[in-house]
Structures are given as C-alpha cells and as structure tokens.
Design a protein around this motif. Structure first.
Motif, mmCIF file in Angstrom:
data_model
loop_
_atom_site.group_PDB
_atom_site.id
_atom_site.type_symbol
_atom_site.label_atom_id
_atom_site.label_comp_id
_atom_site.label_asym_id
_atom_site.label_seq_id
_atom_site.Cartn_x
_atom_site.Cartn_y
_atom_site.Cartn_z
ATOM 1 N N MET A 1 0.854 -1.176 0.000
ATOM 2 C CA MET A 1 0.000 0.000 0.000
ATOM 3 C C MET A 1 0.895 1.232 0.000
ATOM 4 S SD MET A 1 -3.037 1.023 2.669
ATOM 5 C CE MET A 1 -3.721 -0.586 2.619
ATOM 6 N N ASN A 2 0.656 2.129 -0.943
ATOM 7 C CA ASN A 2 1.478 3.333 -1.008
ATOM 8 C C ASN A 2 0.844 4.466 -0.196
ATOM 9 O OD1 ASN A 2 -0.518 4.585 -2.571
ATOM 10 N ND2 ASN A 2 0.421 4.002 -4.489
ATOM 11 N N GLY A 3 1.544 5.596 -0.151
ATOM 12 C CA GLY A 3 1.088 6.734 0.634
ATOM 13 C C GLY A 3 -0.267 7.259 0.209
ATOM 14 N N GLU A 4 -0.503 7.287 -1.108
ATOM 15 C CA GLU A 4 -1.793 7.768 -1.590
ATOM 16 C C GLU A 4 -2.927 6.884 -1.095
ATOM 17 O OE1 GLU A 4 -1.660 8.164 -5.840
ATOM 18 O OE2 GLU A 4 -0.774 10.160 -5.717
ATOM 19 N N ASP A 5 -2.714 5.561 -1.116
ATOM 20 C CA ASP A 5 -3.740 4.650 -0.623
ATOM 21 C C ASP A 5 -4.043 4.898 0.854
ATOM 22 O OD1 ASP A 5 -4.382 3.259 -2.905
ATOM 23 O OD2 ASP A 5 -3.034 1.588 -2.512
ATOM 24 N N VAL A 6 -3.006 5.106 1.630
ATOM 25 C CA VAL A 6 -3.191 5.344 3.064
ATOM 26 C C VAL A 6 -4.028 6.594 3.293
ATOM 27 C CG1 VAL A 6 -1.990 5.900 5.215
ATOM 28 C CG2 VAL A 6 -1.086 4.126 3.707
ATOM 29 N N TYR A 7 -3.664 7.677 2.611
ATOM 30 C CA TYR A 7 -4.433 8.919 2.743
ATOM 31 C C TYR A 7 -5.870 8.739 2.248
ATOM 32 C CZ TYR A 7 -0.554 12.003 4.005
ATOM 33 O OH TYR A 7 0.476 12.632 4.662
ATOM 34 N N ALA A 8 -6.023 8.091 1.087
ATOM 35 C CA ALA A 8 -7.358 7.930 0.508
ATOM 36 C C ALA A 8 -8.256 7.110 1.424
ATOM 37 C CB ALA A 8 -7.262 7.278 -0.871
ATOM 38 N N ARG A 9 -7.733 6.032 1.986
ATOM 39 C CA ARG A 9 -8.533 5.223 2.919
ATOM 40 C C ARG A 9 -8.916 6.034 4.154
ATOM 41 N NH1 ARG A 9 -8.264 -0.753 2.596
ATOM 42 N NH2 ARG A 9 -7.057 -1.245 0.746
ATOM 43 N N ALA A 10 -7.971 6.809 4.668
ATOM 44 C CA ALA A 10 -8.261 7.621 5.855
ATOM 45 C C ALA A 10 -9.338 8.663 5.547
ATOM 46 C CB ALA A 10 -6.985 8.295 6.349
ATOM 47 N N LEU A 91 -6.587 12.783 -5.033
ATOM 48 C CA LEU A 91 -6.924 11.504 -4.410
ATOM 49 C C LEU A 91 -8.383 11.105 -4.605
ATOM 50 C CD1 LEU A 91 -5.063 11.888 -0.994
ATOM 51 C CD2 LEU A 91 -4.305 10.633 -3.008
ATOM 52 N N MET A 92 -9.164 11.960 -5.253
ATOM 53 C CA MET A 92 -10.601 11.711 -5.374
ATOM 54 C C MET A 92 -10.960 10.332 -5.912
ATOM 55 S SD MET A 92 -12.976 14.962 -6.130
ATOM 56 C CE MET A 92 -12.092 15.580 -7.504
ATOM 57 N N PRO A 93 -10.344 9.831 -6.996
ATOM 58 C CA PRO A 93 -10.773 8.507 -7.485
ATOM 59 C C PRO A 93 -10.562 7.402 -6.449
ATOM 60 C CG PRO A 93 -9.197 9.513 -9.005
ATOM 61 C CD PRO A 93 -9.328 10.421 -7.843
ATOM 62 N N LEU A 94 -9.455 7.449 -5.735
ATOM 63 C CA LEU A 94 -9.213 6.440 -4.700
ATOM 64 C C LEU A 94 -10.177 6.601 -3.529
ATOM 65 C CD1 LEU A 94 -5.300 6.295 -4.540
ATOM 66 C CD2 LEU A 94 -6.857 4.479 -5.260
ATOM 67 N N ILE A 95 -10.426 7.826 -3.143
ATOM 68 C CA ILE A 95 -11.362 8.078 -2.040
ATOM 69 C C ILE A 95 -12.744 7.564 -2.414
ATOM 70 C CG2 ILE A 95 -12.531 9.867 -0.688
ATOM 71 C CD1 ILE A 95 -9.897 11.535 -0.991
ATOM 72 N N ILE A 96 -13.169 7.846 -3.641
ATOM 73 C CA ILE A 96 -14.475 7.379 -4.117
ATOM 74 C C ILE A 96 -14.528 5.853 -4.077
ATOM 75 C CG2 ILE A 96 -15.935 7.185 -6.173
ATOM 76 C CD1 ILE A 96 -15.037 10.107 -6.832
ATOM 77 N N LEU A 97 -13.479 5.208 -4.558
ATOM 78 C CA LEU A 97 -13.421 3.741 -4.566
ATOM 79 C C LEU A 97 -13.551 3.185 -3.150
ATOM 80 C CD1 LEU A 97 -12.704 1.041 -6.143
ATOM 81 C CD2 LEU A 97 -10.360 1.508 -5.402
#
Length: 189
Positions: A1-10, A91-97
C-alpha cells in the motif's frame, strides 16, 4: 500500500463516519456517484484536480466552491473544500473507490470480481454467484472478465479474499512447493 492509498482510505473512513453519524448515507452516495461520473467524464476536471492549486488553503477552498457551487450537498462540499485546502483533490478517485467499498460492506453487498480463462457461459457465472451467496449472502455486485493468462479455470475475489481455481494458480502453487526444501522427517515417511 502506497502513501496515496493510506491517505485515501483515511479520508474515505472520515467521510463515511461523518455521513453515518448524520444518517446521510443515501444522499451522499448519490453525490459521490455524481462526482465519480464528473471525474470520469471530464479530462479538464482531472487535470485541474491533479494540478497543485495556488494560494492559501482558504483560497483553494473557495476555488472548489466556485467550481462545484450547488452541485452537491453540504457534507460533500465541505469534504471537497477540505481536500482542496490540503491540496489532495488528486486523491478523489481512490477516495471514491474506498468510500463505495465501505458503503457496500455496510449495506451487506459483496464485491465479486471473476476472471475466467475463456468466455464463461451463464451456468459457470451462476455457480460462482451461488457459492458466494451461500457464503456471504445474496446481495452482490459482480464483474466478469476474461484473462487468458489463467490458462484454464477461474480466479475470483470476494471483497478482498481471493479464490484461485485456475491452472496458472495451481502451477504457481506447485512451483512454490517444489522450491521449498523438503524436511528430513517428511522425506523419511
């Protein structure tokens, strides 16, 4: 899991927590789906969100309010303003997902992704749907694709759990088993 994933999940967890506390799940999900359609349909919006916005955090929030105006409800607008302030609109697409996955789980929907080695017939897809329904419940979102690299069989994911009944998977497990040295006690038996 990269940094963007961590932020997006949070971010997705924070948004979902706020929405659930306010009992706004249905209305915010409609807003999230509309935002996803805008993201997918507008290269200009994607470029804008991926670029770093100039000015102070407050100025960046104002820009978001000017762009979306009254398009979404108050909760999602405040969330978008927060993303803009922190320069995390990309980060919107990951946050939406992740948000949609959280909503699916909260609603008891399973996410089933099936990959077949060749084009499946309805009976094959139906058997997997029945297996998942027996294990996880009848409500599910499914997607089916063809992946010739599987050689034969099927690989599917139910939420984040993987079931591999493909020839490629069997070969990989065999290769792994053969690469491990056999213990003397096992070899003697």
């Amino acid at each position: 899991m990269n940094g963007e994933d961590v932020y997006a999940r949070a971010y997705a967890r924070a948004l979902y927590g706020t929405v659930a506390a306010r009992h706004e799940e249905a209305s915010v999900m409609l807003d999230v789906q509309a935002l996803e359609r805008q993201w997918n349909g507008s290269p200009e919006l994607r470029r804008f969100c991926k670029s770093h916005l100039p000015g102070s955090p407050l100025n960046r929030a104002r820009i978001v309010e000017q762009i979306w105006g009254e398009s979404f409800g108050r909760t999602l607008m405040r969330f978008l303003a927060l993303l803009a302030q922190r320069d995390h609109l990309s980060l919107m697409p990951l946050i939406i997902l992740y948000y949609q996955k959280m909503d699916d789980r909260a609603q008891g929907r399973s996410d089933v992704r099936m990959s077949f080695a060749c084009e499946p017939d309805d009976a094959q897809v139906g058997r997997i749907r029945q297996l998942v329904a027996d294990a996880c419940g009848p409500v599910m979102k499914t997607s089916v694709q063809v992946d010739p690299s599987l050689i034969a069989g099927v690989r599917f994911f139910v939420n984040d759990k993987r079931v591999d009944a493909s020839l490629a998977g069997r070969l990989a497990r065999l290769r792994y088993g053969l690469s491990r040295p056999m213990q003397a006690a096992v070899a003697a038996s």
